[in-house]
Design a protein around this motif. Structure first.
Motif, PDB file in Angstrom:
ATOM      1  N   ALA A 170       0.800  -1.221   0.000  1.00 55.70           N
ATOM      2  CA  ALA A 170       0.000   0.000   0.000  1.00 55.70           C
ATOM      3  C   ALA A 170       0.833   1.272   0.000  1.00 55.70           C
ATOM      4  CB  ALA A 170      -0.936  -0.002   1.212  1.00 55.70           C
ATOM      5  N   SER A 171       2.047   1.241   0.514  1.00 57.53           N
ATOM      6  CA  SER A 171       2.846   2.466   0.586  1.00 57.53           C
ATOM      7  C   SER A 171       3.328   2.935  -0.779  1.00 57.53           C
ATOM      8  CB  SER A 171       4.046   2.268   1.514  1.00 57.53           C
ATOM      9  OG  SER A 171       4.963   1.356   0.933  1.00 57.53           O
ATOM     10  N   LEU A 172       3.327   2.041  -1.764  1.00 51.98           N
ATOM     11  CA  LEU A 172       3.792   2.398  -3.099  1.00 51.98           C
ATOM     12  C   LEU A 172       2.907   1.800  -4.188  1.00 51.98           C
ATOM     13  CD1 LEU A 172       5.934   4.112  -4.426  1.00 51.98           C
ATOM     14  CD2 LEU A 172       7.480   2.173  -4.394  1.00 51.98           C
ATOM     15  N   GLY A 173       1.702   1.410  -3.815  1.00 49.35           N
ATOM     16  CA  GLY A 173       0.745   0.985  -4.819  1.00 49.35           C
ATOM     17  C   GLY A 173       1.185  -0.181  -5.672  1.00 49.35           C
ATOM     18  N   THR A 174       1.350  -1.359  -5.073  1.00 49.52           N
ATOM     19  CA  THR A 174       1.609  -2.624  -5.765  1.00 49.52           C
ATOM     20  C   THR A 174       2.701  -2.489  -6.823  1.00 49.52           C
ATOM     21  OG1 THR A 174      -0.163  -2.336  -7.435  1.00 49.52           O
ATOM     22  CG2 THR A 174      -0.768  -3.351  -5.343  1.00 49.52           C
ATOM     23  N   GLN A 175       3.842  -1.997  -6.413  1.00 56.45           N
ATOM     24  CA  GLN A 175       4.960  -1.778  -7.329  1.00 56.45           C
ATOM     25  C   GLN A 175       5.852  -3.008  -7.414  1.00 56.45           C
ATOM     26  OE1 GLN A 175       6.166   1.224  -9.287  1.00 56.45           O
ATOM     27  NE2 GLN A 175       7.015  -0.691 -10.089  1.00 56.45           N
ATOM     28  N   PRO A 176       5.856  -3.721  -8.561  1.00 54.23           N
ATOM     29  CA  PRO A 176       6.796  -4.834  -8.728  1.00 54.23           C
ATOM     30  C   PRO A 176       8.206  -4.308  -8.928  1.00 54.23           C
ATOM     31  CG  PRO A 176       4.945  -4.958 -10.282  1.00 54.23           C
ATOM     32  CD  PRO A 176       4.955  -3.583  -9.698  1.00 54.23           C
ATOM     33  N   ALA A 177       9.174  -5.157  -8.687  1.00 50.81           N
ATOM     34  CA  ALA A 177      10.567  -4.788  -8.927  1.00 50.81           C
ATOM     35  C   ALA A 177      10.915  -4.993 -10.395  1.00 50.81           C
ATOM     36  CB  ALA A 177      11.489  -5.636  -8.057  1.00 50.81           C
ATOM     37  N   PRO A 178      11.843  -4.197 -10.925  1.00 54.10           N
ATOM     38  CA  PRO A 178      12.309  -4.448 -12.291  1.00 54.10           C
ATOM     39  C   PRO A 178      13.044  -5.780 -12.359  1.00 54.10           C
ATOM     40  CG  PRO A 178      13.686  -2.794 -11.225  1.00 54.10           C
ATOM     41  CD  PRO A 178      12.532  -3.049 -10.304  1.00 54.10           C
ATOM     42  N   ASP A 179      13.028  -6.379 -13.528  1.00 49.52           N
ATOM     43  CA  ASP A 179      13.633  -7.694 -13.710  1.00 49.52           C
ATOM     44  C   ASP A 179      15.114  -7.656 -13.352  1.00 49.52           C
ATOM     45  OD1 ASP A 179      13.548 -10.422 -14.566  1.00 49.52           O
ATOM     46  OD2 ASP A 179      14.611  -9.808 -16.373  1.00 49.52           O
ATOM     47  N   GLY A 180      15.534  -8.580 -12.510  1.00 47.60           N
ATOM     48  CA  GLY A 180      16.925  -8.684 -12.109  1.00 47.60           C
ATOM     49  C   GLY A 180      17.260  -7.971 -10.820  1.00 47.60           C
ATOM     50  N   TYR A 181      16.356  -7.151 -10.322  1.00 55.15           N
ATOM     51  CA  TYR A 181      16.628  -6.360  -9.118  1.00 55.15           C
ATOM     52  C   TYR A 181      16.924  -7.255  -7.920  1.00 55.15           C
ATOM     53  CZ  TYR A 181      15.630  -3.210  -5.154  1.00 55.15           C
ATOM     54  OH  TYR A 181      15.685  -2.500  -3.976  1.00 55.15           O
ATOM     55  N   PHE A 182      16.045  -8.219  -7.654  1.00 56.78           N
ATOM     56  CA  PHE A 182      16.212  -9.024  -6.452  1.00 56.78           C
ATOM     57  C   PHE A 182      17.342 -10.054  -6.581  1.00 56.78           C
ATOM     58  CE2 PHE A 182      12.069  -7.351  -5.035  1.00 56.78           C
ATOM     59  CZ  PHE A 182      12.439  -7.001  -3.745  1.00 56.78           C
ATOM     60  N   MET A 236     -15.639  -2.118  -2.753  1.00 61.03           N
ATOM     61  CA  MET A 236     -14.557  -1.878  -1.796  1.00 61.03           C
ATOM     62  C   MET A 236     -13.226  -1.818  -2.526  1.00 61.03           C
ATOM     63  SD  MET A 236     -15.735  -4.496   1.222  1.00 61.03           S
ATOM     64  CE  MET A 236     -14.155  -4.333   2.087  1.00 61.03           C
ATOM     65  N   CYS A 237     -12.517  -0.682  -2.417  1.00 58.70           N
ATOM     66  CA  CYS A 237     -11.152  -0.553  -2.890  1.00 58.70           C
ATOM     67  C   CYS A 237     -10.331   0.054  -1.760  1.00 58.70           C
ATOM     68  CB  CYS A 237     -11.056   0.285  -4.169  1.00 58.70           C
ATOM     69  SG  CYS A 237     -11.669   1.983  -4.006  1.00 58.70           S
ATOM     70  N   TYR A 238      -9.012  -0.003  -1.886  1.00 59.44           N
ATOM     71  CA  TYR A 238      -8.138   0.398  -0.776  1.00 59.44           C
ATOM     72  C   TYR A 238      -7.401   1.683  -1.134  1.00 59.44           C
ATOM     73  CZ  TYR A 238      -4.897  -0.274   3.151  1.00 59.44           C
ATOM     74  OH  TYR A 238      -4.193  -0.131   4.319  1.00 59.44           O
ATOM     75  N   PRO A 239      -7.537   2.731  -0.315  1.00 58.75           N
ATOM     76  CA  PRO A 239      -6.855   3.988  -0.619  1.00 58.75           C
ATOM     77  C   PRO A 239      -5.491   4.046   0.036  1.00 58.75           C
ATOM     78  CG  PRO A 239      -8.319   4.312   1.247  1.00 58.75           C
ATOM     79  CD  PRO A 239      -8.410   2.843   0.873  1.00 58.75           C
ATOM     80  N   ALA A 240      -4.539   4.679  -0.635  1.00 55.65           N
ATOM     81  CA  ALA A 240      -3.212   4.835  -0.044  1.00 55.65           C
ATOM     82  C   ALA A 240      -2.550   6.069  -0.635  1.00 55.65           C
ATOM     83  CB  ALA A 240      -2.352   3.609  -0.312  1.00 55.65           C
ATOM     84  N   GLN A 241      -1.798   6.740   0.201  1.00 51.44           N
ATOM     85  CA  GLN A 241      -0.978   7.857  -0.259  1.00 51.44           C
ATOM     86  C   GLN A 241       0.469   7.513   0.020  1.00 51.44           C
ATOM     87  OE1 GLN A 241      -2.924  11.167   1.843  1.00 51.44           O
ATOM     88  NE2 GLN A 241      -3.421  12.026  -0.150  1.00 51.44           N
ATOM     89  N   GLY A 242       1.242   7.353  -1.031  1.00 47.46           N
ATOM     90  CA  GLY A 242       2.657   7.066  -0.881  1.00 47.46           C
ATOM     91  C   GLY A 242       3.456   8.349  -0.870  1.00 47.46           C
ATOM     92  N   CYS A 243       4.759   8.223  -0.758  1.00 45.47           N
ATOM     93  CA  CYS A 243       5.597   9.411  -0.782  1.00 45.47           C
ATOM     94  C   CYS A 243       6.974   9.040  -1.307  1.00 45.47           C
ATOM     95  CB  CYS A 243       5.724  10.026   0.608  1.00 45.47           C
ATOM     96  SG  CYS A 243       6.129   8.852   1.899  1.00 45.47           S
ATOM     97  N   ALA A 244       7.509   9.876  -2.154  1.00 40.12           N
ATOM     98  CA  ALA A 244       8.860   9.671  -2.693  1.00 40.12           C
ATOM     99  C   ALA A 244       9.431  11.019  -3.065  1.00 40.12           C
ATOM    100  CB  ALA A 244       8.817   8.766  -3.920  1.00 40.12           C
ATOM    101  N   ASP A 245      10.631  11.305  -2.609  1.00 37.31           N
ATOM    102  CA  ASP A 245      11.299  12.567  -2.916  1.00 37.31           C
ATOM    103  C   ASP A 245      10.432  13.770  -2.591  1.00 37.31           C
ATOM    104  OD1 ASP A 245      12.854  11.202  -5.896  1.00 37.31           O
ATOM    105  OD2 ASP A 245      13.500  11.163  -3.823  1.00 37.31           O
ATOM    106  N   GLY A 246       9.649  13.680  -1.517  1.00 37.33           N
ATOM    107  CA  GLY A 246       8.852  14.810  -1.090  1.00 37.33           C
ATOM    108  C   GLY A 246       7.534  14.959  -1.808  1.00 37.33           C
ATOM    109  N   THR A 247       7.247  14.090  -2.784  1.00 33.47           N
ATOM    110  CA  THR A 247       5.972  14.175  -3.489  1.00 33.47           C
ATOM    111  C   THR A 247       5.018  13.137  -2.922  1.00 33.47           C
ATOM    112  OG1 THR A 247       6.622  12.587  -5.189  1.00 33.47           O
ATOM    113  CG2 THR A 247       7.115  14.910  -5.610  1.00 33.47           C
ATOM    114  N   ASN A 248       3.746  13.390  -3.082  1.00 28.66           N
ATOM    115  CA  ASN A 248       2.722  12.459  -2.614  1.00 28.66           C
ATOM    116  C   ASN A 248       1.889  11.998  -3.797  1.00 28.66           C
ATOM    117  OD1 ASN A 248       2.549  12.443   0.558  1.00 28.66           O
ATOM    118  ND2 ASN A 248       3.031  14.531  -0.054  1.00 28.66           N
ATOM    119  N   GLY A 249       1.696  10.712  -3.878  1.00 25.62           N
ATOM    120  CA  GLY A 249       0.864  10.161  -4.929  1.00 25.62           C
ATOM    121  C   GLY A 249      -0.353   9.489  -4.323  1.00 25.62           C
ATOM    122  N   ASP A 250      -1.513   9.708  -4.941  1.00 25.17           N
ATOM    123  CA  ASP A 250      -2.735   9.034  -4.500  1.00 25.17           C
ATOM    124  C   ASP A 250      -2.864   7.720  -5.241  1.00 25.17           C
ATOM    125  OD1 ASP A 250      -4.646  10.683  -2.652  1.00 25.17           O
ATOM    126  OD2 ASP A 250      -3.721  12.145  -3.991  1.00 25.17           O
TER     127      ASP A 250
END
Length: 446
Positions: A213-225, A397-411
């Motif tokens: 929820a903190s970054l909205g279901t963000q997968p990692a790029p291939d090879g990252y892990f 029913m959906c789930y709301p979240a506000q993430g944050c990166a580099d001082g910006t907020n995304g809904d």
């Protein structure tokens, strides 16, 4: 007047009185299609007869016996079930069962510390995690998480944890940068931070394989892990995978890390483990972690009263058997592709939908003021929460979240439908969400 200390002291919440498959029913008879599992929890809907029967049968046998004296059959069977299906590299690991994802993260951190102490490396105390991230609401877990808003009120109470940037492709991948180069650049942030702190001081690196929820279901790029695994191994750092939200089938494989081709040293599980029928979480330790303890004290230094609770583990075991026996992971993958395609078809050209991302039945839309610049809406506008309210009004029913990166907020508007979702239900989810989004964004224009 309610005497329950609710999350909001002002909200008048509807009372849920029943469940019908993937729908919840309130006291007025209104039905809500649960497209988020509450918080990616209810992966089998709300009335699975096989799971209910398993819980009732266990209560009739024995509910609780303290684990300093006894073990119990469902806990033993569930642990063996999970280890047998764990990512290659886990080996002959072991599992402890707890009450919540936060509790599991606390136990995972303590287990990592014990591992290093048993091996004579007492200087390893530092934890590195990512931001944005969320790892739980207890103090150790909250400190580990990189969610600025949730951390802020309790900052003076939190232990010191180092954070590196999460691999947030939508905002952090450079123009013209290949996926491989982006993955390497973001993973190497860990190597850099370990070197800065001193490799012999770092205890563990903690990350969600698919950020929740903190970054909205963000997968990692291939090879990252794979690169993360290399870095941890090189420096003797344990990798703790937080699969509380993304694990147990949510992203299309039982363990999310299966799709990355690596195994963690310690894995936390919850939510989809028990599907909400009973509170349960788990910590799975790989064979090499267990071996260090066996060679040392031979004792687990972290115990909880309700560890391996027989009723909770019986319910979770039934959940996992339903998922496997009904081949529901295949449905997760199929319905996930349908949901991905439907979201892109309906919202892909919307000027206020900046990104649509996810994996399996774990998807998010990120709302922005301007698609070209990726400028977010002000956090005070609470767009994600307003979308949740508008969706509830139309029975979704959906789930709301506000993430944050580099001082910006995304809904972020997050969807995590049940593994038993039908094609018609996926279509209905997207149709109802479109109504909610239109209501919220139309209100802004006025």
């Amino acid at each position: 007047m309610s005497h329950v200390l609710h999350r909001s002291l002002e909200a008048a919440l509807p009372t849920i009185v029943g469940g019908d498959g993937n729908f919840l029913i309130d006291h007025t008879g209104k039905r809500y299609l649960d497209a988020c599992g509450g918080a990616a929890v209810s992966c089998l809907g709300h009335d699975n007869a096989r799971v209910r029967s398993a819980i009732k049968a266990q209560i009739d046998r024995i509910a609780f016996a303290h684990t300093s004296f006894f073990t119990n059959e469902p806990a033993e069977e569930l642990a063996s079930f999970l280890v047998a299906r764990a990512p290659e590299g886990t080996g002959n690991g072991r599992v402890m069962f707890l009450g919540s994802g936060s509790e599991a993260m606390e136990a995972a951190l303590k287990l990592a510390r014990q591992y290093h102490l048993e091996r004579g490396e007492a200087a390893r105390t530092r934890i590195i995690a990512r931001a944005p991230s969320y790892h739980g609401n207890t103090l150790g877990a909250l400190a580990t998480g990189g969610h600025a808003g949730r951390r802020a009120p309790f900052q003076p109470l939190l232990l010191e944890v180092d954070h590196i940037d999460a691999a947030y492709e939508y905002r952090m991948r450079k123009d013209g940068e290949s996926e491989a180069n982006f993955a390497r650049r973001m993973a190497d942030l860990l190597d850099q931070r370990i070197r800065e702190l001193g490799p012999d001081t770092v205890m563990a690196f903690v990350a969600e394989p698919v950020v929740g929820a903190s970054l909205g279901t963000q997968p990692a790029p291939d090879g990252y892990f794979k690169r993360i695994r290399e870095i941890c191994d090189k420096h003797g750092v344990l990798f703790i995978a937080d699969e509380v939200m993304c694990g147990m089938g949510r992203t299309g494989s039982l363990f999310a890390l299966e799709q990355e081709g690596i195994a963690a040293d310690i894995t936390t599980l919850a939510k989809g483990l028990g599907a909400g029928f009973q509170p349960i979480a788990a910590v799975m330790a790989a064979e090499r972690v267990v071996a260090a303890i066996q060679k040392g004290s031979g004792l687990l230094w972290n115990g909880h009263t309700y560890m391996s609770h027989a009723v909770a583990t019986a319910g979770a075991l039934a959940v996992q058997k339903v998922i496997e026996d009904a081949n529901l992971l295949e449905n997760v993958r199929a319905r996930g592709e349908q949901l991905r395609d439907a979201l892109n078809a309906r919202f892909g050209q919307n000027p206020n939908i900046g990104d649509i991302r996810g994996r399996g039945l774990f998807w998010t839309m990120e709302l922005v003021q301007d698609k070209a610049t990726k400028a977010p809406f002000p956090a005070a506008a609470r767009l994600s929460q307003k979308t949740q309210k508008a969706a509830l009004d139309v029975g979704l029913m959906c789930y709301p979240a506000q993430g944050c990166a580099d001082g910006t907020n995304g809904d972020h508007v997050l969807l995590a439908p049940s593994y038993t979702s039908t094609p018609d239900q996926i279509t209905l989810i997207v149709d109802l969400l479109a109504q909610a989004v239109e209501t919220v964004l139309g209100g802004l224009e006025k």
